[in-house]
Motif scaffolding. Structure first.
Motif, PDB file in Angstrom:
ATOM      1  N   PHE A   1       0.865  -1.169   0.000  1.00  0.00           N
ATOM      2  CA  PHE A   1       0.000   0.000   0.000  1.00  0.00           C
ATOM      3  C   PHE A   1       0.906   1.224   0.000  1.00  0.00           C
ATOM      4  O   PHE A   1       2.102   1.136   0.259  1.00  0.00           O
ATOM      5  N   ARG A   2       0.311   2.370  -0.273  1.00  0.00           N
ATOM      6  CA  ARG A   2       1.076   3.609  -0.182  1.00  0.00           C
ATOM      7  C   ARG A   2       0.193   4.716   0.367  1.00  0.00           C
ATOM      8  O   ARG A   2      -1.032   4.661   0.261  1.00  0.00           O
ATOM      9  N   GLN A   3       0.862   5.698   0.945  1.00  0.00           N
ATOM     10  CA  GLN A   3       0.133   6.830   1.515  1.00  0.00           C
ATOM     11  C   GLN A   3       0.916   8.109   1.273  1.00  0.00           C
ATOM     12  O   GLN A   3       2.051   8.248   1.736  1.00  0.00           O
TER      13      GLN A   3
ATOM     14  N   ALA B   1      -3.553  -2.243  -8.422  1.00  0.00           N
ATOM     15  CA  ALA B   1      -4.407  -1.086  -8.605  1.00  0.00           C
ATOM     16  C   ALA B   1      -4.449  -0.797 -10.096  1.00  0.00           C
ATOM     17  O   ALA B   1      -3.411  -0.807 -10.768  1.00  0.00           O
ATOM     18  N   THR B   2      -5.617  -0.531 -10.596  1.00  0.00           N
ATOM     19  CA  THR B   2      -5.803  -0.372 -12.043  1.00  0.00           C
ATOM     20  C   THR B   2      -4.874   0.686 -12.621  1.00  0.00           C
ATOM     21  O   THR B   2      -4.292   0.510 -13.693  1.00  0.00           O
ATOM     22  N   SER B   3      -4.695   1.764 -11.898  1.00  0.00           N
ATOM     23  CA  SER B   3      -3.901   2.882 -12.414  1.00  0.00           C
ATOM     24  C   SER B   3      -2.405   2.581 -12.451  1.00  0.00           C
ATOM     25  O   SER B   3      -1.641   3.298 -13.104  1.00  0.00           O
ATOM     26  N   LEU B   4      -1.990   1.505 -11.763  1.00  0.00           N
ATOM     27  CA  LEU B   4      -0.568   1.200 -11.658  1.00  0.00           C
ATOM     28  C   LEU B   4      -0.155  -0.007 -12.485  1.00  0.00           C
ATOM     29  O   LEU B   4       1.038  -0.249 -12.678  1.00  0.00           O
ATOM     30  N   LYS B   5      -1.125  -0.765 -12.928  1.00  0.00           N
ATOM     31  CA  LYS B   5      -0.809  -1.974 -13.674  1.00  0.00           C
ATOM     32  C   LYS B   5       0.016  -1.642 -14.910  1.00  0.00           C
ATOM     33  O   LYS B   5      -0.302  -0.720 -15.643  1.00  0.00           O
ATOM     34  N   GLY B   6       1.073  -2.424 -15.084  1.00  0.00           N
ATOM     35  CA  GLY B   6       1.963  -2.197 -16.216  1.00  0.00           C
ATOM     36  C   GLY B   6       3.228  -1.469 -15.833  1.00  0.00           C
ATOM     37  O   GLY B   6       4.245  -1.589 -16.524  1.00  0.00           O
ATOM     38  N   ARG B   7       3.189  -0.717 -14.721  1.00  0.00           N
ATOM     39  CA  ARG B   7       4.399  -0.031 -14.271  1.00  0.00           C
ATOM     40  C   ARG B   7       4.997  -0.689 -13.027  1.00  0.00           C
ATOM     41  O   ARG B   7       6.193  -0.601 -12.802  1.00  0.00           O
TER      42      ARG B   7
ATOM     43  N   MET C   1       9.179  -1.007  -9.304  1.00  0.00           N
ATOM     44  CA  MET C   1       8.452   0.163  -9.790  1.00  0.00           C
ATOM     45  C   MET C   1       9.239   0.784 -10.936  1.00  0.00           C
ATOM     46  O   MET C   1      10.435   1.073 -10.782  1.00  0.00           O
ATOM     47  N   SER C   2       8.578   0.978 -12.052  1.00  0.00           N
ATOM     48  CA  SER C   2       9.226   1.532 -13.239  1.00  0.00           C
ATOM     49  C   SER C   2       8.448   2.743 -13.737  1.00  0.00           C
ATOM     50  O   SER C   2       7.284   2.921 -13.392  1.00  0.00           O
ATOM     51  N   TYR C   3       9.109   3.529 -14.572  1.00  0.00           N
ATOM     52  CA  TYR C   3       8.482   4.732 -15.152  1.00  0.00           C
ATOM     53  C   TYR C   3       7.805   5.562 -14.063  1.00  0.00           C
ATOM     54  O   TYR C   3       6.637   5.955 -14.187  1.00  0.00           O
ATOM     55  N   LEU C   4       8.543   5.807 -13.014  1.00  0.00           N
ATOM     56  CA  LEU C   4       7.976   6.495 -11.861  1.00  0.00           C
ATOM     57  C   LEU C   4       7.598   7.927 -12.201  1.00  0.00           C
ATOM     58  O   LEU C   4       8.264   8.597 -13.018  1.00  0.00           O
TER      59      LEU C   4
END
Length: 123
Positions: A36-38, A60-66, A82-85
């Motif tokens: 998780f993140r905050q 999380a849908t918005s993070l999938k792929g990265r 974590m890529s393409y931050l």
């Protein structure tokens, strides 16, 4: 289960980081693990989860792929690559563990938490 997250730091936009979460206890392989993140002023949000044995993952849908979650049960460790931050990825990242088989996406579903590791994405 005690969890210790590490690997955070300062990275430029477009860069990569790998977070690690080391767990104590021989029952690590029996826990669903998650990240998780905050961000400041925001609620804790789900990032990714991985099942017992690593056979299933959810993001999380918005993070999938990265972002990619993985685990090494022999090392009692779960990872978050974590890529393409982006600057909006800046947050404290927490690992969490649950004895449930379900890939839960809510903080209340997890019984054990690491202390968090800061990720800052900035030029």
């Amino acid at each position: 289960v005690q969890l210790q997250a590490s690997g955070g730091g300062l990275v430029q936009p477009g860069g990569s980081l790998r977070l690690s979460c080391a767990a104590s206890g021989r029952t690590f392989s029996s826990y669903t693990m998650s990240w998780f993140r905050q961000a400041p002023g925001k609620e804790r949000e789900f990032v990714a989860a991985i099942s017992w044995g690593g056979g299933a993952t959810v993001y999380a849908t918005s993070l999938k792929g990265r972002f990619t979650i993985s685990r090494d049960d022999a090392k009692y460790t779960v990872y978050l690559q974590m890529s393409y931050l982006k600057p909006e990825d800046t947050a404290v990242y927490y690992c969490a563990a649950s004895p449930s088989r379900a890939l839960l996406q809510i903080p209340g579903g997890y019984d054990y938490w690491g202390q968090g590791t800061q990720v800052t994405v900035s030029s």
